[in-house]
Write a protein that holds these residues in place. Sequence first.
Motif, PDB file in Angstrom:
ATOM      1  N   ALA A 134      17.305  -9.350  16.443  1.00  0.00           N
ATOM      2  CA  ALA A 134      16.587  -9.839  15.259  1.00  0.00           C
ATOM      3  C   ALA A 134      15.102  -9.484  15.345  1.00  0.00           C
ATOM      4  N   ALA A 135      14.536  -9.532  16.532  1.00  0.00           N
ATOM      5  CA  ALA A 135      13.122  -9.170  16.707  1.00  0.00           C
ATOM      6  C   ALA A 135      12.911  -7.686  16.412  1.00  0.00           C
ATOM      7  N   ASP A 136      13.799  -6.838  16.899  1.00  0.00           N
ATOM      8  CA  ASP A 136      13.701  -5.400  16.605  1.00  0.00           C
ATOM      9  C   ASP A 136      13.804  -5.145  15.101  1.00  0.00           C
ATOM     10  N   ARG A 137      14.728  -5.832  14.433  1.00  0.00           N
ATOM     11  CA  ARG A 137      14.878  -5.687  12.976  1.00  0.00           C
ATOM     12  C   ARG A 137      13.635  -6.152  12.237  1.00  0.00           C
ATOM     13  N   ALA A 138      13.038  -7.240  12.687  1.00  0.00           N
ATOM     14  CA  ALA A 138      11.862  -7.803  12.017  1.00  0.00           C
ATOM     15  C   ALA A 138      10.699  -6.811  11.993  1.00  0.00           C
ATOM     16  N   LEU A 139      10.636  -5.934  12.960  1.00  0.00           N
ATOM     17  CA  LEU A 139       9.554  -4.952  13.007  1.00  0.00           C
ATOM     18  C   LEU A 139       9.719  -3.847  11.960  1.00  0.00           C
ATOM     19  N   THR A 140      10.900  -3.768  11.351  1.00  0.00           N
ATOM     20  CA  THR A 140      11.148  -2.705  10.365  1.00  0.00           C
ATOM     21  C   THR A 140      11.261  -3.230   8.937  1.00  0.00           C
ATOM     22  N   PHE A 141      11.064  -4.520   8.723  1.00  0.00           N
ATOM     23  CA  PHE A 141      11.231  -5.100   7.387  1.00  0.00           C
ATOM     24  C   PHE A 141      10.288  -4.513   6.359  1.00  0.00           C
ATOM     25  N   PHE A 142       9.041  -4.284   6.729  1.00  0.00           N
ATOM     26  CA  PHE A 142       8.036  -3.851   5.771  1.00  0.00           C
ATOM     27  C   PHE A 142       7.554  -2.449   6.110  1.00  0.00           C
ATOM     28  N   PRO A 143       7.645  -1.520   5.164  1.00  0.00           N
ATOM     29  CA  PRO A 143       7.238  -0.143   5.445  1.00  0.00           C
ATOM     30  C   PRO A 143       5.723   0.051   5.460  1.00  0.00           C
ATOM     31  N   GLY A 144       4.963  -0.907   4.971  1.00  0.00           N
ATOM     32  CA  GLY A 144       3.505  -0.779   4.950  1.00  0.00           C
ATOM     33  C   GLY A 144       2.859  -2.093   4.565  1.00  0.00           C
ATOM     34  N   HIS A 145       1.546  -2.140   4.682  1.00  0.00           N
ATOM     35  CA  HIS A 145       0.800  -3.361   4.388  1.00  0.00           C
ATOM     36  C   HIS A 145      -0.440  -3.014   3.585  1.00  0.00           C
ATOM     37  N   TYR A 146      -0.836  -3.906   2.709  1.00  0.00           N
ATOM     38  CA  TYR A 146      -2.053  -3.706   1.920  1.00  0.00           C
ATOM     39  C   TYR A 146      -3.301  -3.827   2.795  1.00  0.00           C
ATOM     40  N   GLN A 147      -3.312  -4.817   3.681  1.00  0.00           N
ATOM     41  CA  GLN A 147      -4.477  -5.070   4.517  1.00  0.00           C
ATOM     42  C   GLN A 147      -4.521  -4.107   5.693  1.00  0.00           C
ATOM     43  N   GLY A 148      -5.707  -3.945   6.237  1.00  0.00           N
ATOM     44  CA  GLY A 148      -5.848  -3.207   7.476  1.00  0.00           C
ATOM     45  C   GLY A 148      -5.433  -4.081   8.647  1.00  0.00           C
ATOM     46  N   ASP A 149      -5.194  -3.452   9.779  1.00  0.00           N
ATOM     47  CA  ASP A 149      -4.884  -4.173  11.006  1.00  0.00           C
ATOM     48  C   ASP A 149      -5.387  -3.349  12.182  1.00  0.00           C
ATOM     49  N   VAL A 150      -5.002  -3.690  13.405  1.00  0.00           N
ATOM     50  CA  VAL A 150      -5.535  -2.946  14.549  1.00  0.00           C
ATOM     51  C   VAL A 150      -4.966  -1.529  14.631  1.00  0.00           C
ATOM     52  N   GLN A 151      -3.788  -1.301  14.081  1.00  0.00           N
ATOM     53  CA  GLN A 151      -3.201   0.034  14.094  1.00  0.00           C
ATOM     54  C   GLN A 151      -3.815   0.926  13.025  1.00  0.00           C
ATOM     55  N   GLU A 152      -4.067   0.371  11.848  1.00  0.00           N
ATOM     56  CA  GLU A 152      -4.685   1.087  10.726  1.00  0.00           C
ATOM     57  C   GLU A 152      -5.708   0.149  10.101  1.00  0.00           C
ATOM     58  N   PRO A 153      -6.994   0.271  10.511  1.00  0.00           N
ATOM     59  CA  PRO A 153      -7.997  -0.692  10.064  1.00  0.00           C
ATOM     60  C   PRO A 153      -8.376  -0.601   8.586  1.00  0.00           C
ATOM     61  N   ARG A 154      -8.072   0.514   7.949  1.00  0.00           N
ATOM     62  CA  ARG A 154      -8.443   0.659   6.534  1.00  0.00           C
ATOM     63  C   ARG A 154      -7.423  -0.033   5.638  1.00  0.00           C
ATOM     64  N   PRO A 155      -7.907  -0.751   4.600  1.00  0.00           N
ATOM     65  CA  PRO A 155      -6.965  -1.295   3.621  1.00  0.00           C
ATOM     66  C   PRO A 155      -6.315  -0.154   2.855  1.00  0.00           C
ATOM     67  N   VAL A 156      -5.215  -0.414   2.181  1.00  0.00           N
ATOM     68  CA  VAL A 156      -4.433   0.643   1.544  1.00  0.00           C
ATOM     69  C   VAL A 156      -5.253   1.464   0.552  1.00  0.00           C
ATOM     70  N   PHE A 157      -6.180   0.825  -0.170  1.00  0.00           N
ATOM     71  CA  PHE A 157      -6.950   1.574  -1.163  1.00  0.00           C
ATOM     72  C   PHE A 157      -7.940   2.553  -0.531  1.00  0.00           C
ATOM     73  N   ALA A 158      -8.233   2.403   0.758  1.00  0.00           N
ATOM     74  CA  ALA A 158      -9.178   3.282   1.436  1.00  0.00           C
ATOM     75  C   ALA A 158      -8.494   4.370   2.254  1.00  0.00           C
ATOM     76  N   ARG A 159      -7.167   4.383   2.252  1.00  0.00           N
ATOM     77  CA  ARG A 159      -6.426   5.382   3.027  1.00  0.00           C
ATOM     78  C   ARG A 159      -6.134   6.603   2.163  1.00  0.00           C
ATOM     79  N   PRO A 160      -6.164   7.772   2.775  1.00  0.00           N
ATOM     80  CA  PRO A 160      -5.745   8.942   2.004  1.00  0.00           C
ATOM     81  C   PRO A 160      -4.248   8.872   1.707  1.00  0.00           C
ATOM     82  N   ALA A 161      -3.843   9.441   0.622  1.00  0.00           N
ATOM     83  CA  ALA A 161      -2.436   9.384   0.205  1.00  0.00           C
ATOM     84  C   ALA A 161      -1.525  10.102   1.180  1.00  0.00           C
TER      85      ALA A 161
END
Length: 175
Positions: A134-161
């Motif tokens: 279930a933990a492994d599955r939980a890591l694949t539930f969402f293909p992306g996030h609007y907010q930045g995080d430590v892996q991708e600090p830029r919010p979605v609107f600031a990322r190149p397509a």
Amino acid sequence: MKFIDTPHDAWHTVGGEDGPSPHPVARDHQLLTLAQWHAVRETWPAGLLTGVIVPNNVDIETLEADLTRLSLVVLQFPKWVDGRAYTQARLLRSRYRFAGEIRATGDVLVDMVLLLQRTGFNAAVLRRDQSLEAADRALTFFPGHYQGDVQEPRPVFARPATTGTPEYLNAGAAI
């Protein structure tokens, strides 16, 4: 994210009959309490694979000077509703650029793994009643996030397509 099977883990705490040994012998894969680390950090040789357990009520800044000597920082969740360790992990990754393993222990639930990963944890010891599948599955539930995080600090609107962002997350996309 790596899920730790505690009986087969290479890292071991250093204890005695009366609790943690105050001055453990220098060896690789020692997992020390913060008090043990402070007692030996001046005398242990550099280059040892050393880990430290940090309670969630400790200011992570106290480890800043030691981070280059640590391979593992274990952050504790005494209760799943106590999220201070998320902040500690984020600070370790984003402010102090800690590149070693950050491990979550304690009351770690499957529901937490995605946020653990987004805040900088790369390993976790799940609570005994939690399912690894279930933990492994939980890591694949969402293909992306609007907010930045430590892996991708830029919010979605600031990322190149071209970053592989799903179309529904691109700014201005029709839903």
